[in-house]
Design a protein around this motif. Structure first.
Motif, PDB file in Angstrom:
ATOM      1  N   ARG A  11     -58.955 -17.268  56.678  1.00 31.14           N
ATOM      2  CA  ARG A  11     -58.171 -18.436  56.274  1.00 31.14           C
ATOM      3  C   ARG A  11     -59.066 -19.479  55.613  1.00 31.14           C
ATOM      4  O   ARG A  11     -58.688 -20.076  54.587  1.00 31.14           O
ATOM      5  N   TYR A  12     -60.268 -19.682  56.159  1.00 33.92           N
ATOM      6  CA  TYR A  12     -61.187 -20.661  55.604  1.00 33.92           C
ATOM      7  C   TYR A  12     -61.664 -20.239  54.211  1.00 33.92           C
ATOM      8  O   TYR A  12     -61.677 -21.050  53.262  1.00 33.92           O
ATOM      9  N   VAL A  13     -62.033 -18.972  54.061  1.00 35.75           N
ATOM     10  CA  VAL A  13     -62.493 -18.468  52.770  1.00 35.75           C
ATOM     11  C   VAL A  13     -61.362 -18.527  51.746  1.00 35.75           C
ATOM     12  O   VAL A  13     -61.551 -18.952  50.590  1.00 35.75           O
ATOM     13  N   LEU A  14     -60.146 -18.143  52.169  1.00 36.96           N
ATOM     14  CA  LEU A  14     -58.999 -18.157  51.257  1.00 36.96           C
ATOM     15  C   LEU A  14     -58.678 -19.577  50.802  1.00 36.96           C
ATOM     16  O   LEU A  14     -58.444 -19.805  49.598  1.00 36.96           O
ATOM     17  N   MET A  15     -58.694 -20.530  51.726  1.00 36.18           N
ATOM     18  CA  MET A  15     -58.373 -21.904  51.348  1.00 36.18           C
ATOM     19  C   MET A  15     -59.425 -22.480  50.411  1.00 36.18           C
ATOM     20  O   MET A  15     -59.082 -23.203  49.453  1.00 36.18           O
ATOM     21  N   ASN A  16     -60.681 -22.173  50.637  1.00 33.77           N
ATOM     22  CA  ASN A  16     -61.717 -22.624  49.705  1.00 33.77           C
ATOM     23  C   ASN A  16     -61.485 -22.054  48.313  1.00 33.77           C
ATOM     24  O   ASN A  16     -61.621 -22.767  47.299  1.00 33.77           O
ATOM     25  N   ALA A  17     -61.150 -20.765  48.245  1.00 34.08           N
ATOM     26  CA  ALA A  17     -60.901 -20.120  46.953  1.00 34.08           C
ATOM     27  C   ALA A  17     -59.699 -20.746  46.256  1.00 34.08           C
ATOM     28  O   ALA A  17     -59.721 -21.022  45.041  1.00 34.08           O
ATOM     29  N   VAL A  18     -58.634 -20.989  47.027  1.00 34.16           N
ATOM     30  CA  VAL A  18     -57.426 -21.589  46.450  1.00 34.16           C
ATOM     31  C   VAL A  18     -57.722 -22.980  45.906  1.00 34.16           C
ATOM     32  O   VAL A  18     -57.295 -23.355  44.797  1.00 34.16           O
ATOM     33  N   ILE A  19     -58.463 -23.780  46.673  1.00 29.51           N
ATOM     34  CA  ILE A  19     -58.757 -25.150  46.244  1.00 29.51           C
ATOM     35  C   ILE A  19     -59.644 -25.164  45.006  1.00 29.51           C
ATOM     36  O   ILE A  19     -59.386 -25.903  44.037  1.00 29.51           O
ATOM     37  N   ILE A  20     -60.696 -24.348  45.016  1.00 23.53           N
ATOM     38  CA  ILE A  20     -61.598 -24.306  43.858  1.00 23.53           C
ATOM     39  C   ILE A  20     -60.842 -23.867  42.605  1.00 23.53           C
ATOM     40  O   ILE A  20     -60.980 -24.464  41.522  1.00 23.53           O
ATOM     41  N   THR A  21     -60.030 -22.816  42.743  1.00 25.51           N
ATOM     42  CA  THR A  21     -59.247 -22.325  41.603  1.00 25.51           C
ATOM     43  C   THR A  21     -58.262 -23.381  41.124  1.00 25.51           C
ATOM     44  O   THR A  21     -58.126 -23.634  39.907  1.00 25.51           O
ATOM     45  N   SER A  22     -57.542 -24.020  42.078  1.00 27.61           N
ATOM     46  CA  SER A  22     -56.527 -25.017  41.705  1.00 27.61           C
ATOM     47  C   SER A  22     -57.156 -26.223  41.024  1.00 27.61           C
ATOM     48  O   SER A  22     -56.632 -26.733  40.023  1.00 27.61           O
ATOM     49  N   VAL A  23     -58.288 -26.696  41.556  1.00 25.98           N
ATOM     50  CA  VAL A  23     -58.960 -27.856  40.957  1.00 25.98           C
ATOM     51  C   VAL A  23     -59.456 -27.515  39.562  1.00 25.98           C
ATOM     52  O   VAL A  23     -59.340 -28.331  38.631  1.00 25.98           O
ATOM     53  N   THR A  24     -59.985 -26.319  39.396  1.00 24.92           N
ATOM     54  CA  THR A  24     -60.476 -25.902  38.080  1.00 24.92           C
ATOM     55  C   THR A  24     -59.343 -25.865  37.064  1.00 24.92           C
ATOM     56  O   THR A  24     -59.460 -26.401  35.945  1.00 24.92           O
ATOM     57  N   ILE A  25     -58.231 -25.226  37.438  1.00 24.98           N
ATOM     58  CA  ILE A  25     -57.079 -25.127  36.527  1.00 24.98           C
ATOM     59  C   ILE A  25     -56.527 -26.519  36.212  1.00 24.98           C
ATOM     60  O   ILE A  25     -56.209 -26.832  35.056  1.00 24.98           O
ATOM     61  N   PHE A  26     -56.421 -27.358  37.237  1.00 26.32           N
ATOM     62  CA  PHE A  26     -55.878 -28.707  37.050  1.00 26.32           C
ATOM     63  C   PHE A  26     -56.763 -29.520  36.111  1.00 26.32           C
ATOM     64  O   PHE A  26     -56.268 -30.195  35.194  1.00 26.32           O
ATOM     65  N   ALA A  27     -58.078 -29.447  36.304  1.00 30.14           N
ATOM     66  CA  ALA A  27     -59.001 -30.204  35.457  1.00 30.14           C
ATOM     67  C   ALA A  27     -58.959 -29.710  34.017  1.00 30.14           C
ATOM     68  O   ALA A  27     -58.946 -30.514  33.068  1.00 30.14           O
ATOM     69  N   LEU A  28     -58.944 -28.374  33.827  1.00 26.85           N
ATOM     70  CA  LEU A  28     -58.876 -27.827  32.467  1.00 26.85           C
ATOM     71  C   LEU A  28     -57.576 -28.227  31.780  1.00 26.85           C
ATOM     72  O   LEU A  28     -57.552 -28.516  30.572  1.00 26.85           O
ATOM     73  N   ASP A  29     -56.492 -28.269  32.571  1.00 19.89           N
ATOM     74  CA  ASP A  29     -55.191 -28.588  31.985  1.00 19.89           C
ATOM     75  C   ASP A  29     -55.154 -30.009  31.446  1.00 19.89           C
ATOM     76  O   ASP A  29     -54.705 -30.244  30.314  1.00 19.89           O
TER      77      ASP A  29
END
Length: 536
Positions: A11-29
């Motif tokens: 759960r911890y690894v998955l949430m880190n991956a989700v947050i990093i991916t989401s922040v990256t996509i949001f910033a690029l957008d």
């Protein structure tokens, strides 16, 4: 790694991956694909991502580290309080139980269902909490690994309004050692064995008991008695609540009762409850400090000749003042003495006589021992030598430890010898900042320690029972109560005198007993009894 640990890790690894991916996509957008000023929707997404990050790097990371460190140290994690990631459920249940005066019983039942040790969160505290009634864990935190554990910050903050920054109950480390050294002289044998100091107040108690057998609340009388004895013993002059107390002394007692109960609730419910303003508490504390300050000034105004000509050879407050400590330190320690010396004795005596009122056979055995002594005025040594009387007091302390729950906080990562695994017998890792709440009230009712009749009041069990840390009415280790012999002497003398003066004691309240939990335990409805003298 434990199965629960593997789930937490994923759960911890998955949430880190989700947050990093989401922040990256949001910033690029917003910066590259669709450059624009931030909209309301963008801000909402940003706030959501921040909250997800905070949750992941506090709650999830804390649990991940807990399980990982257990695996790295060859330990087993403790059972977890179910379905309560943030500790909100535990907190709300505690609030309901405190209001219903059912906290002790519910925690004992929880130990039976989850095991003698389990880990949980307590909203809104950031760290982990452990509840236990395991003697090996208690021994470790109070004695074996004493340096790893301190009085929790939450308890210190909760008690500061009443006891101050210098109290023996609100300090750790060198400051605590200094406070203990200041108070210890009050409890050496010469002072404790001066039972005449107690006796004159017990006489006033006996005079207040109805002679016609009318029902009365013995708990209320014990509370009056003990504030008189502790003030006389420690300060050389009594509040005289049992006699002709001044209005100021009566108000002091009322303020003390209200404020001590309030700080106990604040300690149990966490720092969120401590943020709420309480004008009544502020007013009560101001009055108590003014009252104690007057005691200090009175003793300061006495000369050595005055003290030598007085009835008392030793006045603790005078000795404390001679150390040169500031008035603020003297005040804080004085209030601490009132707390420890009054409420502990009142709590235990009330429960003892509650049991005596429904066990005439035990009363008869104590009275037989009193008659067999052949002394109207027992000495300190004779009181200590009365086996059955002291068994009864020990049994009252077992079933009604005055401090029913207590806690320590880990100052570094450490390991407890038991509590881990499904059977609770494996070593378990606890990180720095973990609070361990230990429950003497539950531990001293364990049937695997005290037998199948552990919930019954049976003084005879002490004839051959051998226990150490399993019996904890006065704590243990370096912070063991320095006033325990003082309290035991009072209890023995008061019980001796009452059962010497009265032939019978009968319970006069059919309501089931309910314990009210403050700093110490008390009987919610009091202790209503009637007492009858024998023929003159």
């Amino acid at each position: 790694m434990d199965p629960a640990g593997r789930v937490t890790t994923r759960r911890y690894v998955l949430m880190n991956a989700v947050i990093i991916t989401s922040v990256t996509i949001f910033a690029l957008d917003i910066l590259h694909f669709r450059p624009r000023p931030l909209t309301v929707q963008d801000k909402a997404v940003g706030i959501l991502l921040v909250l997800m990050g905070v949750y992941t790097q506090t709650e999830l990371r804390g649990w991940y580290r807990y399980y990982s460190k257990n695996a790295q140290n060859g330990c087993a994690p403790m059972p977890v309080y179910p379905n309560d990631m943030f500790g909100i459920r535990y907190f709300l249940e505690a609030v309901r139980q405190v209001r219903a005066n059912a906290l002790l019983e519910s925690r004992q039942q929880r130990m039976k269902s989850l095991g003698h040790t389990f880990v949980h969160k307590l909203f809104p505290e950031p760290g982990l909490c452990v509840d236990t009634d395991d003697p090996e864990i208690v021994k470790t935190i109070l004695a074996t690994n004493f340096e790893d554990w301190i009085i929790p910050e939450i308890r210190v903050r909760g008690m500061l309004p009443v006891l101050g920054y210098h109290s023996i109950f609100t300090t750790n480390g060198p400051e605590w050692q200094h406070a203990r050294a200041m108070l210890r002289p009050a409890f050496v044998r010469d002072q404790i064995s001066d039972i005449q100091c107690f006796d004159r107040h017990v006489s006033k108690l006996i005079d207040r008991i109805p002679k016609d057998g009318s029902p009365f609340d013995l708990q209320a009388l014990f509370a009056m008695l003990t504030i008189d004895t502790i003030s006389d013993f420690m300060f050389g002059q009594s509040t005289d609540i049992m006699g002709t107390a001044s209005p100021e002394a009566l108000e002091f007692g009322a303020c003390f009762d209200r404020s001590v109960f309030k700080i106990a609730c604040r300690v149990r419910l966490g720092w969120l409850s401590q943020l709420l303003p309480d004008r009544e508490l502020d007013a009560d504390v101001a009055y108590m400090r003014k009252y104690v300050a007057q005691y200090v000034q009175n003793v300061k105004g006495q000369t050595e000749k005055d003290l030598e000509n007085g009835a008392r050879k030793y006045v603790f407050l005078h000795e404390l003042i001679k150390t040169g400590e500031p008035d603020e330190v003297v005040r804080d320690q004085s209030l601490s003495i009132f707390l420890a010396g009054r409420d502990t004795t009142t709590s235990v005596l009330t429960y003892l006589f509650f049991e005596l009122s429904r066990n005439p056979g035990i009363v008869a055995k104590i009275q037989g021992e009193i008659q067999g002594l052949g002394e109207h005025d027992p000495s300190w040594e004779q009181l200590r030598g009365m086996k059955y009387l002291n068994w009864a007091i020990k049994e009252a302390l077992r079933l009604n430890p005055p401090v029913a729950t207590n806690a320590r906080e880990a100052v570094r990562d450490t390991i407890l010898p038991t509590g881990g695994g499904l059977d609770g017998k494996s070593p378990t890792f606890v990180p720095k900042g973990t609070t361990v709440r230990y429950l003497p009230w539950s531990m001293q009712r364990r049937e695997d320690i005290y037998g199948s009749d552990a919930s019954e009041f049976r003084p005879e069990r002490w004839e051959d029972l051998k226990v150490t840390v399993q019996y904890l009415p006065f704590n243990a280790g370096p912070r063991i109560c320095i006033g325990q012999q003082f309290a035991l002497t009072q209890m023995a003398l008061i019980t001796f005198r009452l059962l010497q003066a009265f032939n019978t004691i009968e319970r006069k309240d059919e309501r089931p007993p309910v314990r009210k939990l403050g700093v110490n335990t008390s009987m919610l409805y009091g202790c209503w009894v009637s007492m009858h003298r024998g023929p003159e």
